[in-house]
Design a protein around this motif. Structure first.
Motif, mmCIF file in Angstrom:
data_model
loop_
_atom_site.group_PDB
_atom_site.id
_atom_site.type_symbol
_atom_site.label_atom_id
_atom_site.label_comp_id
_atom_site.label_asym_id
_atom_site.label_seq_id
_atom_site.Cartn_x
_atom_site.Cartn_y
_atom_site.Cartn_z
ATOM 1 N N GLU A 44 -15.231 6.636 -7.866
ATOM 2 C CA GLU A 44 -15.005 7.293 -6.643
ATOM 3 C C GLU A 44 -13.586 7.089 -5.940
ATOM 4 O OE1 GLU A 44 -17.050 4.865 -7.550
ATOM 5 O OE2 GLU A 44 -18.963 6.169 -7.742
ATOM 6 N N HIS A 45 -12.709 6.111 -5.992
ATOM 7 C CA HIS A 45 -11.483 6.337 -5.637
ATOM 8 C C HIS A 45 -10.647 7.114 -6.291
ATOM 9 C CE1 HIS A 45 -7.297 4.329 -5.568
ATOM 10 N NE2 HIS A 45 -7.598 4.623 -4.092
ATOM 11 N N ALA A 46 -10.770 7.373 -7.446
ATOM 12 C CA ALA A 46 -10.141 8.328 -8.375
ATOM 13 C C ALA A 46 -10.421 9.677 -7.835
ATOM 14 C CB ALA A 46 -10.370 8.199 -9.858
ATOM 15 N N GLN A 47 -11.673 10.100 -7.290
ATOM 16 C CA GLN A 47 -12.018 11.459 -6.812
ATOM 17 C C GLN A 47 -11.044 11.515 -5.324
ATOM 18 O OE1 GLN A 47 -16.181 11.049 -6.882
ATOM 19 N NE2 GLN A 47 -16.112 12.832 -8.133
ATOM 20 N N ASP A 48 -11.125 10.601 -4.557
ATOM 21 C CA ASP A 48 -10.283 10.750 -3.523
ATOM 22 C C ASP A 48 -8.854 10.964 -3.630
ATOM 23 O OD1 ASP A 48 -12.630 10.264 -1.835
ATOM 24 O OD2 ASP A 48 -12.381 8.009 -1.871
ATOM 25 N N VAL A 49 -8.242 10.049 -4.670
ATOM 26 C CA VAL A 49 -6.841 10.061 -4.907
ATOM 27 C C VAL A 49 -6.527 11.706 -5.381
ATOM 28 C CG1 VAL A 49 -4.891 9.537 -6.420
ATOM 29 C CG2 VAL A 49 -6.409 7.767 -5.215
ATOM 30 N N ALA A 50 -7.397 12.248 -6.421
ATOM 31 C CA ALA A 50 -7.356 13.462 -6.794
ATOM 32 C C ALA A 50 -7.331 14.416 -5.807
ATOM 33 C CB ALA A 50 -8.391 13.841 -7.941
ATOM 34 N N ARG A 51 -8.245 14.527 -4.587
ATOM 35 C CA ARG A 51 -8.263 15.456 -3.547
ATOM 36 C C ARG A 51 -7.032 15.512 -2.988
ATOM 37 N NH1 ARG A 51 -13.662 13.285 -3.066
ATOM 38 N NH2 ARG A 51 -15.327 14.585 -4.158
ATOM 39 N N GLN A 52 -6.504 14.447 -2.628
ATOM 40 C CA GLN A 52 -5.129 14.074 -1.787
ATOM 41 C C GLN A 52 -4.136 14.778 -2.575
ATOM 42 O OE1 GLN A 52 -4.407 10.205 -0.607
ATOM 43 N NE2 GLN A 52 -2.549 10.765 0.608
ATOM 44 N N ALA A 53 -4.007 14.460 -3.785
ATOM 45 C CA ALA A 53 -2.787 15.031 -4.730
ATOM 46 C C ALA A 53 -3.046 16.532 -4.723
ATOM 47 C CB ALA A 53 -2.954 14.328 -6.030
ATOM 48 N N ALA A 54 -3.902 16.978 -4.837
ATOM 49 C CA ALA A 54 -4.214 18.572 -4.943
ATOM 50 C C ALA A 54 -3.862 19.280 -3.704
ATOM 51 C CB ALA A 54 -5.860 18.845 -5.610
ATOM 52 N N GLY A 55 -4.425 18.562 -2.571
ATOM 53 C CA GLY A 55 -3.891 19.120 -1.184
ATOM 54 C C GLY A 55 -2.572 19.155 -0.891
ATOM 55 N N GLN A 56 -1.635 18.238 -1.804
ATOM 56 C CA GLN A 56 -0.287 18.653 -1.371
ATOM 57 C C GLN A 56 0.294 19.574 -2.621
ATOM 58 O OE1 GLN A 56 0.617 14.171 -1.627
ATOM 59 N NE2 GLN A 56 1.158 14.193 -3.676
ATOM 60 N N GLY A 57 -0.315 20.060 -3.259
ATOM 61 C CA GLY A 57 -0.252 21.005 -4.528
ATOM 62 C C GLY A 57 0.431 20.465 -5.613
ATOM 63 N N ASP A 58 0.055 19.106 -6.113
ATOM 64 C CA ASP A 58 0.335 18.717 -7.249
ATOM 65 C C ASP A 58 -0.680 19.309 -8.549
ATOM 66 O OD1 ASP A 58 2.220 17.314 -5.831
ATOM 67 O OD2 ASP A 58 1.632 15.346 -6.408
ATOM 68 N N VAL A 59 -0.244 19.226 -9.697
ATOM 69 C CA VAL A 59 -1.153 19.357 -10.712
ATOM 70 C C VAL A 59 -1.747 17.838 -10.939
ATOM 71 C CG1 VAL A 59 -1.404 19.484 -13.486
ATOM 72 C CG2 VAL A 59 0.430 20.979 -11.916
ATOM 73 N N VAL A 60 -3.183 17.568 -10.969
ATOM 74 C CA VAL A 60 -3.674 16.410 -11.011
ATOM 75 C C VAL A 60 -4.020 15.927 -12.707
ATOM 76 C CG1 VAL A 60 -5.472 14.878 -10.181
ATOM 77 C CG2 VAL A 60 -4.480 16.772 -8.795
#
Length: 293
Positions: A44-60
């Motif tokens: 679940e934490h991995a999902q939160d981190v992924a959404r945050q990274a995607a929000g800043q335009g990173d390739v996740v």
């Protein structure tokens, strides 16, 4: 130049997630890419981190096995995020379906220069999962029991844990009566398992659905009907090549929305991690995830 955030399962494949990432990260940074590493405390934490990274335009990047890929990719399903997989788990079946290279240098080149490709995902809805998205397959029956045994094995790793888990599951299995509704049409079957496959591979490289495609907008539903257990063990070996499709006990259905029910409490799983009980409804989400592959 792409910017990356790697979401790492530090326990994947016996703590090989970090080991797999280090040489890849070095190559990407040497090429000029910004590379950030985030270690997950849970899926679940991995999902939160992924959404945050995607929000800043990173390739996740999901670094781990099928569970990590499924949860991180599922969290990005339906968005414009770009997703990549660094296979570092026991099964790595979604990476296998994507055709990812095994050599670190080739994977680094792909992540730097490869074009994102839209692939389908699966929406899973049940009493405990409200619209969760997964990537590879949803399987209900003896294989879910086998996967549970493999995931909890302390003595065996890799393929051995899946074979031992399968043996234990089949020996204790009794046939279940399934009701499978495919795009509104009901099919009643009795047997071992029902697999709704987006990817052809599951269970450490077993090619359960050779005809499944990640981008065709359909799910291949593999039904293994009742047979003597000695024949089922033979079919387990045939799953490596897809030869099981020639057996009369194996049936393939195809559709966009599938509901699976049973006459008793039958477990289901998805991407090697989700562990719940039927009934479950799965629906294909065409082109919902942009994957570098």
């Amino acid at each position: 130049m792409r910017q990356f955030t790697a979401v790492v399962n530090p326990a994947a494949g016996g703590s090989s997630g970090t080991a797999a990432l280090l040489p890849l990260a070095r190559l990407l940074r040497e090429a000029g890419a910004r590379f950030d590493t985030q270690y997950s405390r849970s899926l679940e934490h991995a999902q939160d981190v992924a959404r945050q990274a995607a929000g800043q335009g990173d390739v996740v990047l999901a670094v781990g096995g099928d569970g990590m890929a499924g949860r991180v990719g599922g969290a990005l399903s339906g968005s414009d995020a770009v997703f990549g997989v660094v296979p570092a788990g026991r099964g790595n079946d979604f990476a296998r379906a994507l055709g990812l290279p095994s050599r670190t240098e080739e994977l680094a080149d792909l992540l730097l220069n490869g074009s994102p490709r839209p692939v389908d995902t699966i929406e899973v809805t049940s009493a405990v999962h409200a619209g969760t998205s997964v990537l590879g397959s949803v399987y209900a029956g003896v294989d879910a029991v086998a996967n549970r045994h493999a995931n909890t094995s302390r003595l065996l790793r890799g393929a051995a844990s899946y074979y031992a888990g399968g043996l234990r599951a089949v020996l204790g299995w009794r046939p279940a009566a399934y009701r499978i509704t495919v795009d509104g049409t009901e099919h009643e079957r009795r047997g071992y398992t029902v697999v709704a496959a987006n990817s052809g591979f599951y269970g450490f490289g077993r090619n359960i659905a050779p005809g499944a495609r990640l981008d065709d907008g359909l799910l291949d539903v593999v039904v293994i009907n009742h047979a003597p257990k000695r024949l089922f063990f033979a079919m387990m070996n045939e799953l490596k090549t897809g030869a099981h499709l020639g057996r009369p006990q194996v049936e393939i259905l195809r559709g966009r929305e599938i509901r699976i029910e049973a006459d008793r409490s039958v477990p289901y799983g998805a991407d090697g991690e989700v562990d719940a009980a039927l009934p479950v409804t799965v629906r294909v989400q065409p082109g919902a995830l942009h994957v570098i592959c």
